[in-house]
Design an enzyme around this catalytic site. Structure first.
Site, PDB file in Angstrom:
ATOM      1  N   GLU A  81       0.798  -1.218   0.000  1.00 35.16           N
ATOM      2  CA  GLU A  81       0.000   0.000   0.000  1.00 35.16           C
ATOM      3  C   GLU A  81       0.833   1.272   0.000  1.00 35.16           C
ATOM      4  O   GLU A  81       0.304   2.367  -0.230  1.00 35.16           O
ATOM      5  CB  GLU A  81      -0.949   0.000   1.197  1.00 35.16           C
ATOM      6  CG  GLU A  81      -2.059  -1.051   1.061  1.00 35.16           C
ATOM      7  CD  GLU A  81      -2.970  -1.135   2.265  1.00 35.16           C
ATOM      8  OE1 GLU A  81      -2.613  -0.572   3.326  1.00 35.16           O
ATOM      9  OE2 GLU A  81      -4.033  -1.770   2.152  1.00 35.16           O
ATOM     10  N   GLU A 112       7.184 -21.889   7.619  1.00 35.08           N
ATOM     11  CA  GLU A 112       7.665 -20.996   8.670  1.00 35.08           C
ATOM     12  C   GLU A 112       8.684 -21.658   9.592  1.00 35.08           C
ATOM     13  O   GLU A 112       9.306 -20.994  10.420  1.00 35.08           O
ATOM     14  CB  GLU A 112       6.497 -20.476   9.512  1.00 35.08           C
ATOM     15  CG  GLU A 112       5.826 -21.512  10.381  1.00 35.08           C
ATOM     16  CD  GLU A 112       4.726 -20.901  11.230  1.00 35.08           C
ATOM     17  OE1 GLU A 112       4.869 -20.947  12.469  1.00 35.08           O
ATOM     18  OE2 GLU A 112       3.740 -20.379  10.679  1.00 35.08           O
TER      19      GLU A 112
END
Length: 272
Positions: A81, A112
């Site tokens: 953004e 992960e």
């Protein structure tokens, strides 16, 4: 250790499956109300991290986020953004998550748990000493994040983190840890809820204050935003006319089309 961490502690609420929809919504909202107060306690830590990031970015450095699951997705969203909001290059703020871009929509098994992969991912971007790295992990135990922070710190790169437990391995690996302890989740262990909200608030604070410090906001306006749709074009026209009230909407739009941003349009309009 995992079972006794704050993010894994038992919900304050019992028998969720017997609550009405109204009861569920009210109780979730009551828990959510506590999050901004937890973030407030961490402002000194966030301030210290932001000040160091700004120093490096003013010298040409970049900001990287790494995380897994919800934490990784939040970093990717915040990074994505920045270009449309502030008109910065797409490679100035970079979000990476365990499992790669495909993990944004669908979890990648065991991604992960690899402590080496984050550094491999970061090296593809030729990360260096001018850059900053923020690890995001609600639990503070994610190997992908710990390994990335450790390698980055060993390489002289500024490291920070956002975690929701105290005394975590992720915080120990970061030079500038941010610890936001929001307490037990409404659904036990569901860290996409309060912990995710806390991380999102912290990321808002970090990226917004960094961009303001880099001069990407004038007054309270995002004068370098990308005008990618009708709403944003109309917002830009209003901003130009606020600075140059003698212009018509058509004249303001013509300046924007000619100069590409509110900042440039206003500067050109003042010179004409």
């Amino acid at each position: 250790m995992l079972s006794t961490s704050t993010t894994e502690s038992t919900s304050r609420y019992e028998n969720l499956d017997q609550m009405s929809v109204r009861e569920l919504l009210i109780n979730i909202n009551n828990e959510d109300k506590t999050v901004p107060y937890a973030v407030e306690k961490a402002i000194p830590q966030i301030e210290a991290l932001v000040e160091q990031i700004v120093i490096r970015m003013k010298q040409g450095g970049r900001l990287f986020y790494i995380g897994a699951g919800t934490s990784g997705r939040l970093g990717v969203v915040d990074a994505s953004e920045c270009p449309p909001t502030y008109g910065v290059p797409f490679d100035l703020v970079i979000g990476l998550m365990a499992g790669g871009d495909q993990a944004i929509r669908r979890a990648v098994e065991n991604a992960e748990d690899d402590p080496e992969q984050a550094w491999i991912d970061l090296k593809e971007y030729e990360i260096d000493e001018l850059d900053s790295l923020v690890g995001i992990a609600a639990s503070g135990r994610t190997p992908y994040v710990i390994g990335g922070l450790q390698k980055a710190r060993e390489s002289g790169i500024l490291t920070g983190c956002i975690v929701c437990n105290t005394g975590s391995a992720v915080a120990a690996a970061a030079e500038y840890p941010v610890e936001i302890v929001v307490g037990p989740e409404f659904v036990t262990g569901s860290t996409r809820m309060k912990s995710g909200t806390a991380q999102k608030l912290a990321l808002n604070m970090i990226s917004t204050s960094v961009m303001i410090q880099l001069g990407r906001v004038k007054g309270n306006k995002m004068v370098d935003m990308q005008m990618t749709n009708y709403k944003l074009v109309q917002r830009a026209i209003r901003m130009v006319r606020e600075e140059l009230p003698h212009l018509t909407s058509e004249e303001a739009q013509a300046l924007l089309e000619a100069h590409g941003s509110v900042r440039n349009a206003v500067e050109a309009g003042r010179k004409s």
